[in-house]
Write a protein that holds these residues in place. Structure first.
Motif, mmCIF file in Angstrom:
data_model
loop_
_atom_site.group_PDB
_atom_site.id
_atom_site.type_symbol
_atom_site.label_atom_id
_atom_site.label_comp_id
_atom_site.label_asym_id
_atom_site.label_seq_id
_atom_site.Cartn_x
_atom_site.Cartn_y
_atom_site.Cartn_z
ATOM 1 N N SER A 201 2.295 -59.958 26.613
ATOM 2 C CA SER A 201 1.971 -58.691 25.969
ATOM 3 C C SER A 201 3.200 -58.163 25.227
ATOM 4 O O SER A 201 4.139 -57.657 25.838
ATOM 5 C CB SER A 201 1.505 -57.670 27.007
ATOM 6 O OG SER A 201 1.136 -56.473 26.370
ATOM 7 N N LYS A 202 3.205 -58.360 23.930
ATOM 8 C CA LYS A 202 4.316 -57.920 23.076
ATOM 9 C C LYS A 202 3.768 -57.085 21.932
ATOM 10 O O LYS A 202 2.773 -57.439 21.308
ATOM 11 C CB LYS A 202 5.073 -59.119 22.492
ATOM 12 C CG LYS A 202 5.705 -60.030 23.502
ATOM 13 C CD LYS A 202 6.938 -59.405 24.099
ATOM 14 C CE LYS A 202 7.576 -60.391 25.065
ATOM 15 N NZ LYS A 202 8.800 -59.919 25.595
ATOM 16 N N TRP A 203 4.453 -56.022 21.650
ATOM 17 C CA TRP A 203 4.068 -55.152 20.541
ATOM 18 C C TRP A 203 4.988 -55.396 19.358
ATOM 19 O O TRP A 203 6.198 -55.557 19.539
ATOM 20 C CB TRP A 203 4.152 -53.692 20.960
ATOM 21 C CG TRP A 203 2.965 -53.270 21.780
ATOM 22 C CD1 TRP A 203 2.715 -53.573 23.078
ATOM 23 C CD2 TRP A 203 1.873 -52.499 21.321
ATOM 24 N NE1 TRP A 203 1.531 -53.037 23.467
ATOM 25 C CE2 TRP A 203 0.989 -52.358 22.416
ATOM 26 C CE3 TRP A 203 1.552 -51.905 20.108
ATOM 27 C CZ2 TRP A 203 -0.200 -51.653 22.312
ATOM 28 C CZ3 TRP A 203 0.368 -51.200 20.017
ATOM 29 C CH2 TRP A 203 -0.492 -51.083 21.102
ATOM 30 N N TYR B 142 6.357 -53.589 16.008
ATOM 31 C CA TYR B 142 6.515 -52.323 15.292
ATOM 32 C C TYR B 142 7.298 -52.612 14.023
ATOM 33 O O TYR B 142 8.415 -53.140 14.083
ATOM 34 C CB TYR B 142 7.271 -51.288 16.141
ATOM 35 C CG TYR B 142 6.516 -50.867 17.376
ATOM 36 C CD1 TYR B 142 5.450 -49.974 17.287
ATOM 37 C CD2 TYR B 142 6.860 -51.365 18.631
ATOM 38 C CE1 TYR B 142 4.750 -49.583 18.417
ATOM 39 C CE2 TYR B 142 6.163 -50.985 19.762
ATOM 40 C CZ TYR B 142 5.111 -50.094 19.650
ATOM 41 O OH TYR B 142 4.408 -49.710 20.769
ATOM 42 N N SER C 287 1.352 -63.715 20.396
ATOM 43 C CA SER C 287 2.331 -63.764 21.479
ATOM 44 C C SER C 287 1.605 -64.156 22.757
ATOM 45 O O SER C 287 0.479 -63.713 22.993
ATOM 46 C CB SER C 287 2.993 -62.399 21.654
ATOM 47 O OG SER C 287 3.878 -62.413 22.754
ATOM 48 N N ASN D 120 0.826 -46.824 13.139
ATOM 49 C CA ASN D 120 1.246 -46.289 14.414
ATOM 50 C C ASN D 120 2.240 -45.190 14.083
ATOM 51 O O ASN D 120 3.417 -45.452 13.907
ATOM 52 C CB ASN D 120 1.889 -47.391 15.266
ATOM 53 C CG ASN D 120 2.236 -46.915 16.648
ATOM 54 O OD1 ASN D 120 3.023 -45.996 16.808
ATOM 55 N ND2 ASN D 120 1.645 -47.546 17.648
ATOM 56 N N LEU E 159 1.186 -52.825 16.679
ATOM 57 C CA LEU E 159 0.040 -53.399 17.375
ATOM 58 C C LEU E 159 0.493 -54.400 18.407
ATOM 59 O O LEU E 159 1.593 -54.942 18.334
ATOM 60 C CB LEU E 159 -0.934 -54.050 16.403
ATOM 61 C CG LEU E 159 -0.591 -55.426 15.882
ATOM 62 C CD1 LEU E 159 -1.865 -56.117 15.466
ATOM 63 C CD2 LEU E 159 0.332 -55.343 14.701
ATOM 64 N N ASN E 160 -0.391 -54.624 19.386
ATOM 65 C CA ASN E 160 -0.144 -55.609 20.428
ATOM 66 C C ASN E 160 -0.491 -56.983 19.868
ATOM 67 O O ASN E 160 -1.597 -57.195 19.390
ATOM 68 C CB ASN E 160 -0.989 -55.288 21.656
ATOM 69 C CG ASN E 160 -0.614 -56.122 22.862
ATOM 70 O OD1 ASN E 160 0.102 -57.122 22.746
ATOM 71 N ND2 ASN E 160 -1.080 -55.710 24.020
ATOM 72 N N CYS E 161 0.434 -57.899 19.925
ATOM 73 C CA CYS E 161 0.229 -59.246 19.379
ATOM 74 C C CYS E 161 -0.291 -60.225 20.414
ATOM 75 O O CYS E 161 -0.333 -61.423 20.160
ATOM 76 C CB CYS E 161 1.539 -59.760 18.778
ATOM 77 S SG CYS E 161 2.076 -58.801 17.356
ATOM 78 N N SER E 162 -0.654 -59.750 21.596
ATOM 79 C CA SER E 162 -1.158 -60.631 22.639
ATOM 80 C C SER E 162 -2.660 -60.437 22.787
ATOM 81 O O SER E 162 -3.095 -59.323 23.083
ATOM 82 C CB SER E 162 -0.470 -60.323 23.955
ATOM 83 O OG SER E 162 -1.037 -61.075 24.998
#
Length: 180
Positions: free
Chosen positions: A97-99, A101, A94, A134, A141-144
């Motif tokens: 900042s994208k998570w 889930y 990404s 998580n 997780l953060n994909c960025s």
């Protein structure tokens, strides 16, 4: 007296041989310093040593890429069987900042030959076999700029050459060849 002179002559020949060996070894050390093949980046006795940085391992090419929620892209990197276990590895990316889930009980593999849905495995203690966990029942997780997700499944039979892989909110990865 004859033995002593012979012994002295032998010692002299040995000393000359050792001196010659030391002189031969010195240019080799100088050649190494001149070519810069040392690897520490230090300067010692006028010799410059350069640090050798190993090459990064090549990145796995994506088998398929699918869009996910909030502009996240999911790239399938691996669907491989080892023994009786199928491991699926996905990279999410990404720009912002994208998570991501993903509930583990909603992730599945479908055997394309039998249309049977296969869920993520649990270990002997009841924990899901996926990462990064998580909480107890989801991956997060953060994909960025990117992140790697993996999950393990019971392997489809060898007579099933392809599977479809489903992550909630992500377009399906259809007709994926299973590496064996």
């Amino acid at each position: 007296m004859i033995i002593s002179r012979s012994l002295l002559a032998g010692l002299a020949v040995t000393a000359l041989g050792l001196t010659a060996c030391q002189q031969d070894a010195a240019p080799a050390a100088d050649e190494t310093a001149a070519t810069g093949t040392a690897a520490s980046g230090e300067r010692s006795n006028g010799v410059v040593r350069e640090e050798v940085v190993p090459a990064a391992p090549p990145a796995l090419p994506a088998i398929q890429t699918q869009p996910g929620p909030d502009g996240i892209q999911f790239a399938l990197l691996k669907a491989a069987v080892t023994g009786d276990i199928l491991t699926v590895t996905v990279n999410c990316t990404s720009e912002k900042s994208k998570w991501a889930y993903l509930k583990l009980d909603e992730i599945s593999v479908i055997d394309d030959t039998t249309s049977q849905r296969i869920g993520v495995l649990k270990d002997n203690g009841g924990a899901w076999m996926g990462s990064p966990l998580n909480g107890k029942d989801r991956i997060g997780l953060n994909c960025s700029p990117n992140g790697v997700i993996w999950a393990k499944f019971p392997a489809p039979p060898a007579s099933s050459p392809t599977v479809s892989i489903n992550f909630p909110g992500v377009a399906p990865f259809d007709g994926v060849t299973v590496a064996r």
